[in-house]
Design a protein around this motif. Structure first.
Motif: not given
Length: 366
Positions: A99, A102-103, A106, A123, A316-317
């Motif tokens: 996580w 990914l975050f 992004v 994401s 992640g978004s």
């Protein structure tokens, strides 16, 4: 036949260089700079002391577990309950690793070069790629890492050399301007990234040959270098105070790198570097999370990975302010990871020591 072959040690090392390198080279740098400013590079050097001790513990654990998964070793020597607790904790840990990676990726993508693209699209695209890689297995992940890493290294040397005229290494001095406390705080953040070398222990059971002491020592040097390189470069190029205000100092170094007379910017190369590290890291984290559990059918493992991937897409978004996320990382995520990885190495080393004593006493009694 080729699909049954296990990854080699060199492939494992390259995978760890990409997986852990993205943390040391990118994610952790802002926290160290904000904590120690000009003394950030001193903090990294001093963190080499606890990192050397930690590496010694990893070598000790590695030499006793060999080709056994860590949770399987715990089940054999201490029973199902400690093994189950270990699996739950590290499943959550690797999910958090995925996580976080990914975050941050992004957010970097949105801030840097895709401001009008919905974060959910970025994401989702990344997670489709990472889910496919983790589902394909460890051989696909390590083989791909072996293909990606050489160019990542070449580009790293390129950006370091091409910016040499912009660097003033006098900015690194004087040291100890604000005493020891900022250096100690920066050293703790540095250890957070360096201690991820423990990922090798989770990778070891899947390798064709067991890891040896020299492999850990080689990565010990590489990990320190991956942290020191962009850190000293940022301070020398931007001065410590400007570098500390930047969200992505390593990326900012690319923004002033040109190529010849007619190409003024080459920051698009950083996209390759960043995505190579992030995709490998997320894919490996998902694989490790699934590897904690015994699935009777391959489809069950795929469904488990799919559930993790689906859950990660909205996480992640999530519309969290970028600077708030950095503060959250500095206050909770980095310290939490450091505590967990330290406790893991200490407790696992103690468990091995106890099991060795038990084994010795049983032999003596017989």
């Amino acid at each position: 036949m080729l699909s049954t072959l296990k990854p080699t040690i060199s492939q494992a090392i390259m995978t760890i260089m990409l997986t852990v390198g993205i943390t040391n080279h990118v994610f952790i740098i802002p926290a160290i700079l904000q904590s120690a400013l000009r003394d950030a590079w001193v903090a990294v050097l001093l963190s080499g002391i606890p990192f050397a001790i930690y590496t010694g513990l990893l070598i000790y654990i590695s030499s006793h577990t060999r080709n056994m998964r860590l949770h399987e070793w715990l089940e054999v020597y201490f029973g199902k309950i400690p093994s189950y607790v270990f699996r739950v904790i590290f499943t959550l840990f690797f999910f958090t690793v995925a996580w976080f990676s990914l975050f941050d990726t992004v957010m970097w993508t949105k801030v840097s070069f895709m401001p009008f693209t919905p974060v959910i699209v970025t994401s989702l695209t990344l997670m489709i790629l990472c889910f496919s890689a983790s589902r394909a297995g460890i051989r696909s992940i390590t083989f791909t890492a072996g293909l990606l890493l050489p160019l990542v290294i070449v580009l790293g040397f390129y950006v370091g050399i091409v910016n040499i005229e912009q660097k003033d290494y006098n900015q690194l001095f004087p040291i100890f301007e604000n005493g020891w406390m900022p250096i100690l705080r920066g050293g703790l953040y540095s250890c957070t990234g360096l201690f991820e070398l423990s990922f090798l222990l989770f990778l070891q059971p899947h390798l064709a040959k067991p890891l040896k002491k020299r492999h850990y020592l080689f990565l010990f040097v590489i990990m320190l270098g991956l942290t020191l390189g962009p850190l000293t470069g940022s301070i020398a190029e931007f001065n410590p105070f400007e570098a500390a205000t930047q969200r992505y100092p390593a990326y900012e170094e690319w923004r002033i790198a040109g190529f010849g007379k007619y190409i003024s910017q080459t920051d698009f190369f950083s996209t390759y570097q960043w995505l190579s590290g992030t995709c490998t890291r997320i894919s490996l984290a998902l694989f490790f999370a699934a590897d904690m559990w015994k699935f009777k059918m391959p489809k069950q493992r795929s469904y488990f990975l799919l559930c993790l991937a689906i859950l990660l897409v909205p996480l992640g978004s999530y519309a969290l302010n970028d600077m708030t996320f950095l503060q959250l990382s500095m206050d909770y995520i980095f310290p939490g990871n450091l505590i967990l990885l330290t406790a893991f190495a200490l407790m696992f080393s103690l468990s091995i020591f106890i099991s060795t004593l038990k084994k010795g006493s049983s032999i003596h009694d017989s």
